[in-house]
Design a protein around this motif. Structure first.
Motif, PDB file in Angstrom:
ATOM      1  N   UNK A 255     -23.615 -39.030  28.257  1.00 41.54           N
ATOM      2  CA  UNK A 255     -23.984 -39.803  27.076  1.00 41.54           C
ATOM      3  C   UNK A 255     -22.712 -40.255  26.357  1.00 41.54           C
ATOM      4  N   UNK A 256     -22.684 -41.519  25.948  1.00 39.16           N
ATOM      5  CA  UNK A 256     -21.560 -42.065  25.198  1.00 39.16           C
ATOM      6  C   UNK A 256     -22.072 -42.645  23.886  1.00 39.16           C
ATOM      7  N   UNK A 257     -21.403 -42.281  22.808  1.00 37.75           N
ATOM      8  CA  UNK A 257     -21.799 -42.773  21.483  1.00 37.75           C
ATOM      9  C   UNK A 257     -20.612 -43.512  20.861  1.00 37.75           C
ATOM     10  N   UNK A 258     -20.828 -44.780  20.549  1.00 43.10           N
ATOM     11  CA  UNK A 258     -19.801 -45.573  19.888  1.00 43.10           C
ATOM     12  C   UNK A 258     -19.892 -45.311  18.392  1.00 43.10           C
ATOM     13  N   UNK A 259     -19.077 -44.379  17.916  1.00 42.29           N
ATOM     14  CA  UNK A 259     -19.135 -43.991  16.511  1.00 42.29           C
ATOM     15  C   UNK A 259     -18.375 -44.951  15.611  1.00 42.29           C
ATOM     16  N   UNK A 260     -17.866 -46.027  16.170  1.00 43.40           N
ATOM     17  CA  UNK A 260     -17.294 -47.083  15.365  1.00 43.40           C
ATOM     18  C   UNK A 260     -18.345 -48.066  14.902  1.00 43.40           C
ATOM     19  N   UNK A 261     -19.568 -47.918  15.419  1.00 48.86           N
ATOM     20  CA  UNK A 261     -20.694 -48.758  15.020  1.00 48.86           C
ATOM     21  C   UNK A 261     -21.737 -47.894  14.328  1.00 48.86           C
ATOM     22  N   UNK A 262     -22.414 -48.464  13.373  1.00 45.62           N
ATOM     23  CA  UNK A 262     -23.361 -47.684  12.575  1.00 45.62           C
ATOM     24  C   UNK A 262     -24.463 -47.056  13.421  1.00 45.62           C
ATOM     25  N   UNK A 263     -25.038 -47.832  14.346  1.00 45.56           N
ATOM     26  CA  UNK A 263     -26.128 -47.286  15.149  1.00 45.56           C
ATOM     27  C   UNK A 263     -25.644 -46.159  16.054  1.00 45.56           C
ATOM     28  N   UNK A 264     -24.475 -46.332  16.688  1.00 46.14           N
ATOM     29  CA  UNK A 264     -23.940 -45.282  17.548  1.00 46.14           C
ATOM     30  C   UNK A 264     -23.606 -44.022  16.775  1.00 46.14           C
ATOM     31  N   UNK A 265     -23.084 -44.202  15.564  1.00 42.41           N
ATOM     32  CA  UNK A 265     -22.737 -43.063  14.718  1.00 42.41           C
ATOM     33  C   UNK A 265     -23.984 -42.277  14.327  1.00 42.41           C
ATOM     34  N   UNK A 266     -25.046 -42.973  13.948  1.00 40.53           N
ATOM     35  CA  UNK A 266     -26.290 -42.301  13.569  1.00 40.53           C
ATOM     36  C   UNK A 266     -26.898 -41.591  14.769  1.00 40.53           C
ATOM     37  N   UNK A 267     -26.904 -42.250  15.920  1.00 38.10           N
ATOM     38  CA  UNK A 267     -27.453 -41.624  17.123  1.00 38.10           C
ATOM     39  C   UNK A 267     -26.671 -40.382  17.507  1.00 38.10           C
ATOM     40  N   UNK A 268     -25.339 -40.421  17.350  1.00 46.00           N
ATOM     41  CA  UNK A 268     -24.517 -39.247  17.661  1.00 46.00           C
ATOM     42  C   UNK A 268     -24.892 -38.081  16.755  1.00 46.00           C
ATOM     43  N   UNK A 269     -25.060 -38.349  15.476  1.00 44.61           N
ATOM     44  CA  UNK A 269     -25.440 -37.283  14.550  1.00 44.61           C
ATOM     45  C   UNK A 269     -26.780 -36.667  14.937  1.00 44.61           C
ATOM     46  N   UNK A 270     -27.748 -37.505  15.281  1.00 44.44           N
ATOM     47  CA  UNK A 270     -29.069 -36.995  15.675  1.00 44.44           C
ATOM     48  C   UNK A 270     -28.960 -36.178  16.957  1.00 44.44           C
ATOM     49  N   UNK A 271     -28.262 -36.725  17.963  1.00 41.16           N
ATOM     50  CA  UNK A 271     -28.173 -36.045  19.262  1.00 41.16           C
ATOM     51  C   UNK A 271     -27.466 -34.703  19.154  1.00 41.16           C
ATOM     52  N   UNK A 272     -26.363 -34.661  18.425  1.00 29.68           N
ATOM     53  CA  UNK A 272     -25.617 -33.406  18.320  1.00 29.68           C
ATOM     54  C   UNK A 272     -26.333 -32.410  17.412  1.00 29.68           C
ATOM     55  N   UNK A 273     -27.050 -32.894  16.420  1.00 33.74           N
ATOM     56  CA  UNK A 273     -27.835 -31.985  15.586  1.00 33.74           C
ATOM     57  C   UNK A 273     -28.945 -31.331  16.397  1.00 33.74           C
ATOM     58  N   UNK A 274     -29.612 -32.115  17.231  1.00 32.99           N
ATOM     59  CA  UNK A 274     -30.699 -31.570  18.041  1.00 32.99           C
ATOM     60  C   UNK A 274     -30.195 -30.628  19.128  1.00 32.99           C
ATOM     61  N   UNK A 275     -28.919 -30.716  19.475  1.00 27.85           N
ATOM     62  CA  UNK A 275     -28.368 -29.826  20.504  1.00 27.85           C
ATOM     63  C   UNK A 275     -27.873 -28.503  19.932  1.00 27.85           C
ATOM     64  N   UNK A 277     -28.497 -24.991  18.121  1.00 22.26           N
ATOM     65  CA  UNK A 277     -29.547 -24.016  17.857  1.00 22.26           C
ATOM     66  C   UNK A 277     -29.664 -23.671  16.378  1.00 22.26           C
ATOM     67  N   UNK A 278     -28.546 -23.763  15.633  1.00 19.46           N
ATOM     68  CA  UNK A 278     -28.575 -23.331  14.234  1.00 19.46           C
ATOM     69  C   UNK A 278     -29.254 -24.331  13.310  1.00 19.46           C
ATOM     70  N   UNK A 279     -29.395 -25.594  13.737  1.00 17.43           N
ATOM     71  CA  UNK A 279     -30.027 -26.559  12.841  1.00 17.43           C
ATOM     72  C   UNK A 279     -31.144 -27.376  13.490  1.00 17.43           C
ATOM     73  N   UNK A 280     -31.329 -27.231  14.784  1.00 20.14           N
ATOM     74  CA  UNK A 280     -32.376 -28.022  15.446  1.00 20.14           C
ATOM     75  C   UNK A 280     -33.736 -27.797  14.794  1.00 20.14           C
ATOM     76  N   UNK A 281     -34.060 -26.544  14.511  1.00 16.38           N
ATOM     77  CA  UNK A 281     -35.376 -26.237  13.962  1.00 16.38           C
ATOM     78  C   UNK A 281     -35.654 -26.897  12.631  1.00 16.38           C
ATOM     79  N   UNK A 282     -34.600 -27.123  11.849  1.00 14.78           N
ATOM     80  CA  UNK A 282     -34.794 -27.689  10.515  1.00 14.78           C
ATOM     81  C   UNK A 282     -34.747 -29.212  10.489  1.00 14.78           C
ATOM     82  N   UNK A 283     -34.310 -29.850  11.600  1.00 16.85           N
ATOM     83  CA  UNK A 283     -34.247 -31.310  11.604  1.00 16.85           C
ATOM     84  C   UNK A 283     -35.231 -31.961  12.573  1.00 16.85           C
ATOM     85  N   UNK A 284     -35.644 -31.235  13.612  1.00 14.79           N
ATOM     86  CA  UNK A 284     -36.494 -31.862  14.628  1.00 14.79           C
ATOM     87  C   UNK A 284     -37.841 -32.299  14.048  1.00 14.79           C
TER      88      UNK A 284
END
Length: 293
Positions: A255-275, A277-284
């Protein structure tokens, strides 16, 4: 040509203005925007360290001093953490701190393009092969992208570019390479075209922001004329180097996330948050509810 010498150094061009993220980047470098709880640049540095890089070279610009501070000791903060017995936080800070002499910083005085930024690191790199990692791009896979590139470099020598597949109909948006014979987890590159006209691309493999280059590129960049955007383009320099040196493409599968773009940055935050264990339960659950609405 200094083929097959170990890739010990990595260049991080962090002088960009981050105009796609204004107004946030008026005061905060785009590389310091956080994905969950780590700056984007930390993910890219971690990838380099996983690949065995020994020397981190940051090409900075005005207003980027906070990046240098981030990779330094924060005496007051650490003292406060010790007084409050925040041992986990102290360990976290120690883990991200490069060893003394492992990080170097040089200045790109004017925004003259990626090729110029790489050239600014010439005296620190010296006469040896080196990696370049674009700091906007966060990559995640079973194996780090640069680690896979180093493994391919040990087979092929020369220069190595990381590539990914795109849909053929969007190939005109990228730097595209031509595909030659198979080498390990990649192939020999026999052509390179920056944003080819629709229907003329030699393949659908695009360059994704990771490079291993031989030091001869510096002599080319020193006299490189300005190209697209009136900037000194790294791709133009690599096209010239391709005439005398071998290039291989490492096919990154992940997976590649272009964090220089708004959409890529948001997707990266979602993907890494869901991965995590300490915060997945509170955001999923809330994310699913937002999508449902």
């Amino acid at each position: 040509m200094s083929e097959k010498r170990k890739v010990r150094k990595a260049v991080f061009p962090v002088a960009g203005l981050g105009t796609r993220f204004l107004p946030a980047t008026k005061a905060v470098p785009k590389e310091m925007l956080t994905v969950v709880d780590k700056p984007v640049i930390q993910y890219v540095v971690d990838e380099a360290l996983e690949a065995g890089i020994e020397h981190l070279i940051f090409v900075t610009g005005r207003g980027k001093g906070v990046i240098e501070d981030y990779f330094d000791i924060q005496t007051e903060l650490e003292q406060t953490l010790r007084e409050r017995n925040k041992n986990a936080e102290l360990t976290l800070l120690a883990d991200i701190l490069p060893k003394a002499g492992m990080a170097s910083f040089t200045r790109q005085q004017a925004p003259l393009g990626l090729g110029h930024a790489v050239w600014c690191a010439r005296d620190i790199v010296g006469d040896e092969p080196f990696a370049v990692l674009l700091p906007d791009m966060i990559m995640r896979g079973a194996k780090g992208c640069l680690k896979g590139m180093v493994e391919l470099y040990e087979q092929s020598g020369g220069n190595v570019l990381a590539v990914e597949e795109c849909a053929p109909e969007v190939a005109h948006k990228y730097g595209i390479v031509g595909v030659g014979e198979t080498i390990g987890e990649g192939f020999a590159i026999n052509a390179m075209v920056e944003k080819p006209a629709a229907g003329t691309a030699p393949s659908n493999y695009f360059i994704n922001g990771r490079y291993i280059l031989q030091p001869e590129i510096f002599n080319i960049l020193e006299t490189q004329e300005r190209g697209a955007g009136n900037e000194i383009q790294l791709t133009d320099g690599m096209l010239k180097l391709l005439k005398s040196q071998d290039f291989a493409g490492y096919v990154f599968r992940g997976e590649t996330y272009d964090c220089g773009a708004k959409d890529g940055f948001i997707l990266a935050n979602v993907a890494f948050a869901l991965s995590r264990d300490d915060i997945r339960g509170s955001v999923e659950g809330p994310l699913k509810a937002l999508l449902a609405r």
